[in-house]
Design a protein around this motif. Structure first.
Motif, mmCIF file in Angstrom:
data_model
loop_
_atom_site.group_PDB
_atom_site.id
_atom_site.type_symbol
_atom_site.label_atom_id
_atom_site.label_comp_id
_atom_site.label_asym_id
_atom_site.label_seq_id
_atom_site.Cartn_x
_atom_site.Cartn_y
_atom_site.Cartn_z
ATOM 1 N N CYS A 151 0.835 -1.209 0.000
ATOM 2 C CA CYS A 151 0.000 0.000 0.000
ATOM 3 C C CYS A 151 0.866 1.254 0.000
ATOM 4 O O CYS A 151 0.589 2.213 -0.729
ATOM 5 C CB CYS A 151 -0.935 -0.022 1.205
ATOM 6 N N ALA A 152 1.924 1.248 0.791
ATOM 7 C CA ALA A 152 2.822 2.409 0.824
ATOM 8 C C ALA A 152 3.451 2.627 -0.549
ATOM 9 O O ALA A 152 3.594 3.768 -1.008
ATOM 10 C CB ALA A 152 3.900 2.208 1.887
ATOM 11 N N GLY A 153 3.812 1.533 -1.221
ATOM 12 C CA GLY A 153 4.396 1.640 -2.550
ATOM 13 C C GLY A 153 3.428 2.226 -3.568
ATOM 14 O O GLY A 153 3.818 3.022 -4.427
ATOM 15 N N VAL A 154 2.158 1.846 -3.459
ATOM 16 C CA VAL A 154 1.141 2.392 -4.355
ATOM 17 C C VAL A 154 1.089 3.909 -4.240
ATOM 18 O O VAL A 154 1.141 4.643 -5.247
ATOM 19 C CB VAL A 154 -0.251 1.798 -4.050
ATOM 20 N N PHE A 155 1.018 4.398 -3.021
ATOM 21 C CA PHE A 155 0.823 5.837 -2.838
ATOM 22 C C PHE A 155 2.098 6.641 -3.054
ATOM 23 O O PHE A 155 2.031 7.801 -3.504
ATOM 24 C CB PHE A 155 0.189 6.116 -1.473
#
Length: 341
Positions: free
Chosen positions: A198-202
């Motif tokens: 999720c952190a990578g997505v944002f």
């Protein structure tokens, strides 16, 4: 024949981290026919689900390049059973050209007892009924570069030679962190795995917003393959990835740049006229029973904002370069009203 769960291509998930497999059938349809499959008008059929982001790439490319008459289209039901993609949207539950009920039948004609998933997009050879390719990464590149003799007059150059290295680099980052990242978050089986994805997505979305703040398109001043690949994830973001896949740090509508960018594309002929929000929502929420056991499909989000002014034209840019927009959607390929804003 294993089914392809949720438009994820050939993939695996469960107790181990989500992993997307490479396409098993990677033959290419080329101008010189070097893989045994020459470009030929009317010979092949593109099978898609409007729910699937990987298939949506091919839908958009086909429209922009004007290949509708050369490459016929089969649209699968957004809901699957144990045999995967099925043609229950067609009369008698059979594709009218291929005469089959399930896409798996074309896979079986190519390779009996193939152990992988049945994925879309897929291109099928009509005379033999055999699958040619399910290589979603290569299909659109070949439509842009190998099918040029059949492109419409005024078709844009979606993969310009001088920009290919930059397009490939941007597309690779988008694939890893956004296209595939939302799935790694959604199918995560541990808190650590989820938080990392999720952190990578944002992080990547913020990087993209910064890149797009001063330029209308991802690479150069025209639409390219890079924009198509990003669009198909962004158009699904608030409808399914934000809630269903827990990518919920913020909604796309809350990011000024990306929300304007994706609306600009949606309102461009060839993009939004291929999107069926009804298929997208029903597929994700009803097929991914491991993520959403109830199968309940949410009523939202409100779709009316997709047609509001975006003002991205103020940044300049020429959507189709020296070309022109595609013509009207062919009869019979229109997205039903329930799938549109």
């Amino acid at each position: 024949m294993a089914r392809d769960d949720g438009g994820v291509g050939n993939s695996s998930y469960g107790r181990k981290a989500f992993k997307r497999s490479k396409a098993h059938f990677a033959d290419r349809i080329t101008a010189d026919g070097r893989d045994g499959w020459p470009v030929e008008a009317g010979r092949y059929r593109l099978v898609v689900s409007r729910a699937c982001p990987w298939a949506s790439r091919a839908l958009i490319s086909r429209r922009l390049l004007g290949l509708e008459d050369a490459l016929s289209l089969a649209v699968a039901d957004p809901l699957q059973d144990d045999r995967s993609w099925r043609f229950t949207l067609d009369p008698d539950g059979r594709d009218p050209v291929l005469g089959i009920r399930y896409l798996s039948e074309a896979y079986d004609r190519r390779e009996t007892d193939y152990p992988g998933g049945v994925s879309v997009p897929a291109i099928v050879d009509v005379p033999s009924g055999r699958l040619v390719t399910n290589d979603y990464q290569q299909i659109t590149l070949d439509l842009a570069t190998e099918w040029t003799a059949l492109h419409r007059e005024g078709a844009p150059d979606l993969y310009p030679r001088a920009r290919r290295d930059e397009i490939d680099a941007v597309a690779a980052d988008v694939f890893e962190d956004v296209n595939n990242g939302v799935y790694r978050a959604g199918f995560a089986t541990s808190q650590e795995e989820y938080e990392s994805a999720c952190a990578g997505v944002f992080r990547r979305l913020e990087w993209l917003a910064h890149r797009l703040e001063g330029q209308r398109y991802l690479v150069g001043d025209t639409l390219t393959e890079a924009d198509i690949r990003l669009f198909t994830t962004l158009v699904r973001f608030d409808a399914v990835y934000h809630g269903h896949f827990k990518c919920n740090r913020w909604k796309l509508t809350e990011n000024r740049v990306l929300w304007a960018y994706v609306r600009d594309l949606y309102q461009t002929p060839g993009f939004g006229d291929t999107v069926d929000f009804d298929h997208i929502k029903r597929h994700y929420y009803q097929v991914h029973t491991g993520v959403n056991p109830s199968g309940v499909v949410p009523l939202g989000p409100d779709l009316s904002g997709w047609l509001t002014p975006h003002h991205r034209e103020e940044l300049g840019g020429r959507p189709f370069g020296d070309g022109t927009p595609p013509g009207p959607v062919p009869a019979g390929e229109e997205v039903p009203a329930r799938g549109r804003p």
